[in-house]
Scaffold this motif. Structure first.
Motif, PDB file in Angstrom:
ATOM      1  N   GLU A  27      44.694  44.650  44.821  1.00  0.00           N
ATOM      2  CA  GLU A  27      44.043  45.948  44.679  1.00  0.00           C
ATOM      3  C   GLU A  27      44.005  46.375  43.210  1.00  0.00           C
ATOM      4  O   GLU A  27      42.975  46.868  42.723  1.00  0.00           O
ATOM      5  N   ALA A  28      45.112  46.178  42.495  1.00  0.00           N
ATOM      6  CA  ALA A  28      45.147  46.541  41.073  1.00  0.00           C
ATOM      7  C   ALA A  28      44.168  45.682  40.274  1.00  0.00           C
ATOM      8  O   ALA A  28      43.471  46.185  39.373  1.00  0.00           O
ATOM      9  N   ALA A  29      44.094  44.396  40.601  1.00  0.00           N
ATOM     10  CA  ALA A  29      43.166  43.506  39.899  1.00  0.00           C
ATOM     11  C   ALA A  29      41.719  43.905  40.168  1.00  0.00           C
ATOM     12  O   ALA A  29      40.860  43.826  39.281  1.00  0.00           O
ATOM     13  N   PHE A  30      41.434  44.330  41.396  1.00  0.00           N
ATOM     14  CA  PHE A  30      40.085  44.798  41.737  1.00  0.00           C
ATOM     15  C   PHE A  30      39.745  46.066  40.952  1.00  0.00           C
ATOM     16  O   PHE A  30      38.631  46.208  40.434  1.00  0.00           O
ATOM     17  N   ASP A  31      40.705  46.977  40.835  1.00  0.00           N
ATOM     18  CA  ASP A  31      40.492  48.198  40.052  1.00  0.00           C
ATOM     19  C   ASP A  31      40.142  47.850  38.602  1.00  0.00           C
ATOM     20  O   ASP A  31      39.217  48.416  38.012  1.00  0.00           O
ATOM     21  N   ILE A  32      40.905  46.909  38.033  1.00  0.00           N
ATOM     22  CA  ILE A  32      40.661  46.513  36.643  1.00  0.00           C
ATOM     23  C   ILE A  32      39.294  45.866  36.503  1.00  0.00           C
ATOM     24  O   ILE A  32      38.570  46.110  35.527  1.00  0.00           O
ATOM     25  N   LEU A  33      38.906  45.048  37.489  1.00  0.00           N
ATOM     26  CA  LEU A  33      37.585  44.418  37.450  1.00  0.00           C
ATOM     27  C   LEU A  33      36.479  45.465  37.427  1.00  0.00           C
ATOM     28  O   LEU A  33      35.538  45.367  36.628  1.00  0.00           O
ATOM     29  N   ILE A  34      36.584  46.484  38.270  1.00  0.00           N
ATOM     30  CA  ILE A  34      35.575  47.538  38.283  1.00  0.00           C
ATOM     31  C   ILE A  34      35.561  48.267  36.949  1.00  0.00           C
ATOM     32  O   ILE A  34      34.491  48.550  36.379  1.00  0.00           O
ATOM     33  N   LEU A 103      37.604  37.684  32.253  1.00  0.00           N
ATOM     34  CA  LEU A 103      39.053  37.555  32.369  1.00  0.00           C
ATOM     35  C   LEU A 103      39.549  38.292  33.616  1.00  0.00           C
ATOM     36  O   LEU A 103      40.397  37.784  34.359  1.00  0.00           O
ATOM     37  N   ALA A 104      39.012  39.484  33.860  1.00  0.00           N
ATOM     38  CA  ALA A 104      39.389  40.246  35.063  1.00  0.00           C
ATOM     39  C   ALA A 104      38.969  39.498  36.322  1.00  0.00           C
ATOM     40  O   ALA A 104      39.695  39.483  37.331  1.00  0.00           O
ATOM     41  N   LYS A 105      37.801  38.865  36.295  1.00  0.00           N
ATOM     42  CA  LYS A 105      37.349  38.086  37.444  1.00  0.00           C
ATOM     43  C   LYS A 105      38.270  36.892  37.689  1.00  0.00           C
ATOM     44  O   LYS A 105      38.596  36.561  38.840  1.00  0.00           O
ATOM     45  N   ALA A 106      38.694  36.230  36.615  1.00  0.00           N
ATOM     46  CA  ALA A 106      39.576  35.075  36.755  1.00  0.00           C
ATOM     47  C   ALA A 106      40.924  35.486  37.349  1.00  0.00           C
ATOM     48  O   ALA A 106      41.493  34.775  38.195  1.00  0.00           O
ATOM     49  N   THR A 107      41.449  36.631  36.930  1.00  0.00           N
ATOM     50  CA  THR A 107      42.711  37.129  37.481  1.00  0.00           C
ATOM     51  C   THR A 107      42.560  37.423  38.970  1.00  0.00           C
ATOM     52  O   THR A 107      43.408  37.060  39.791  1.00  0.00           O
ATOM     53  N   PHE A 108      41.465  38.085  39.323  1.00  0.00           N
ATOM     54  CA  PHE A 108      41.192  38.408  40.723  1.00  0.00           C
ATOM     55  C   PHE A 108      41.062  37.125  41.544  1.00  0.00           C
ATOM     56  O   PHE A 108      41.622  37.010  42.639  1.00  0.00           O
ATOM     57  N   ALA A 109      40.349  36.138  41.006  1.00  0.00           N
ATOM     58  CA  ALA A 109      40.160  34.875  41.713  1.00  0.00           C
ATOM     59  C   ALA A 109      41.487  34.152  41.902  1.00  0.00           C
ATOM     60  O   ALA A 109      41.726  33.534  42.952  1.00  0.00           O
ATOM     61  N   GLY A 110      42.364  34.206  40.903  1.00  0.00           N
ATOM     62  CA  GLY A 110      43.657  33.545  41.017  1.00  0.00           C
ATOM     63  C   GLY A 110      44.510  34.146  42.121  1.00  0.00           C
ATOM     64  O   GLY A 110      45.167  33.425  42.885  1.00  0.00           O
ATOM     65  N   LEU A 111      44.502  35.475  42.236  1.00  0.00           N
ATOM     66  CA  LEU A 111      45.250  36.127  43.310  1.00  0.00           C
ATOM     67  C   LEU A 111      44.661  35.782  44.677  1.00  0.00           C
ATOM     68  O   LEU A 111      45.395  35.551  45.645  1.00  0.00           O
ATOM     69  N   LEU A 112      43.336  35.743  44.758  1.00  0.00           N
ATOM     70  CA  LEU A 112      42.701  35.358  46.024  1.00  0.00           C
ATOM     71  C   LEU A 112      43.096  33.941  46.429  1.00  0.00           C
ATOM     72  O   LEU A 112      43.351  33.668  47.607  1.00  0.00           O
ATOM     73  N   ALA A 113      43.160  33.033  45.441  1.00  0.00           N
ATOM     74  CA  ALA A 113      43.535  31.650  45.744  1.00  0.00           C
ATOM     75  C   ALA A 113      44.964  31.579  46.272  1.00  0.00           C
ATOM     76  O   ALA A 113      45.254  30.829  47.210  1.00  0.00           O
ATOM     77  N   THR A 114      45.858  32.378  45.696  1.00  0.00           N
ATOM     78  CA  THR A 114      47.242  32.410  46.169  1.00  0.00           C
ATOM     79  C   THR A 114      47.312  32.931  47.598  1.00  0.00           C
ATOM     80  O   THR A 114      48.009  32.370  48.451  1.00  0.00           O
ATOM     81  N   ILE A 115      46.586  34.004  47.868  1.00  0.00           N
ATOM     82  CA  ILE A 115      46.576  34.574  49.214  1.00  0.00           C
ATOM     83  C   ILE A 115      45.968  33.586  50.208  1.00  0.00           C
ATOM     84  O   ILE A 115      46.485  33.385  51.314  1.00  0.00           O
ATOM     85  N   ARG A 116      44.888  32.952  49.823  1.00  0.00           N
ATOM     86  CA  ARG A 116      44.209  32.010  50.727  1.00  0.00           C
ATOM     87  C   ARG A 116      45.133  30.836  51.075  1.00  0.00           C
ATOM     88  O   ARG A 116      45.122  30.329  52.195  1.00  0.00           O
TER      89      ARG A 116
END
Length: 302
Positions: A27-34, A103-116
């Motif tokens: 959620e925090a990473a999504f906020d930063i991306l926006i 960079l924000a997208k890459a952080t968000f993608a990394g968290l998604l990969a961990t969750i997946r």
């Protein structure tokens, strides 16, 4: 101290479980991306940058739609993504802001990969929760034929040229496909995950049983047509390269200190309906699928 006959009161930890810590991080990473996207849009509005959009008016509204298009349309194939082709002549500030978005997208993608990988069920909850953190993004979509969050459209990077470009040539690429090499055992497991009582699946299992266990097979996925950009640099790069090809599903940001677009062509309005590239002489797969339900092909015999 607890008296006789009394049980000691249990202390309940209020610390979130690891899965919910992950969701909080997402959620925090999504906020930063926006936030980074909004900062890029604000910088674009204040810059003299020229822009061009494919089949659209290159306005601030167009760029906002391109950068914040995070949604499935009703009935959209889950594997498909929306495309927003265009060019932005970016000064140093815009290039920096685009890098921060990526960079924000890459952080968000990394968290998604961990969750997946470790907590797949959490993805469903993330898709439900994230849009409502930014109601200004979600509310205006009601009644517009848009539905749930499309995670891939959130994390796909903005294409960026690493050096000034003299010209850009855009062209449809409609012959792409991904090929995954599989063993007979791999394919058997995939077939068994289907309805093994269905007649067409039983037929394919029998066909597969007739193959040697060591025969390699290929699963083929035809890729949707996409736009590719061929970039021709103003000067050779340090490694000697003078050009580069890249896919451009989002607007391409090119370094342009004066805010002027490089020379570019106007591609056809739609991809070709027939194959335009010559078939490779060394293409090794048979013409028809061996197992149609899985798009599995045999390799040609030598």
């Amino acid at each position: 101290m607890a008296g006789p006959g009394r049980s000691r009161r249990r202390t309940v930890s209020l610390a979130p479980a690891p899965t919910y810590r992950l969701l909080a991080e997402l959620e925090a990473a999504f906020d930063i991306l926006i936030e980074r996207c909004e900062e890029l849009l604000e910088a674009y509005g204040e810059s003299p940058a020229e822009a061009w959009a494919f089949q659209a008016d290159a306005s601030e509204a167009w760029l906002r739609q391109a950068l914040l298009d995070f949604w499935y349309q009703d009935g959209q194939d889950g594997r498909a993504t929306h495309s927003h082709v265009g060019l932005v002549a970016a000064d140093d500030i815009l290039m920096t802001k685009a890098a921060e978005v990526n960079l924000a997208k890459a952080t968000f993608a990394g968290l998604l990969a961990t969750i997946r990988e470790h907590h797949p069920p959490l993805l469903t909850e993330a898709k439900a929760v994230l849009p409502f953190r930014h109601p200004e993004l979600h509310d205006h979509l009601r009644g517009s034929g848009l539905a749930r969050l499309h995670l891939k459209q959130c994390w796909r990077a903005i294409p960026v040229a690493e050096a000034p470009v003299a010209r850009v040539r855009l062209a449809w690429y409609a012959s792409g496909r991904s090929i995954k090499r599989l063993t007979v055992r791999d394919v058997e497991q995939k077939l068994l995950k289907l309805d093994s009582d269905a007649p067409h699946v039983r037929i394919q299992l029998r066909k597969l049983a007739g193959l040697p266990s060591n025969e390699p097979l290929a699963q083929v996925q035809t890729q949707a047509p996409l736009m590719r950009a061929n970039l021709f640099y103003c000067e050779p790069l340090q490694d000697g390269r003078t050009r580069r090809a890249m896919n451009v599903a989002l607007p391409l940001f090119v370094p342009a200190p004066r805010g002027r677009l490089p020379d570019h062509n106007l591609p056809p309005s739609a991809p070709p309906t027939t194959r335009t590239r010559a078939r490779r002489s060394d293409e090794r797969l048979e013409d028809t699928p061996f197992l149609p339900s899985l798009r599995v092909y045999r390799y040609r015999s030598a």
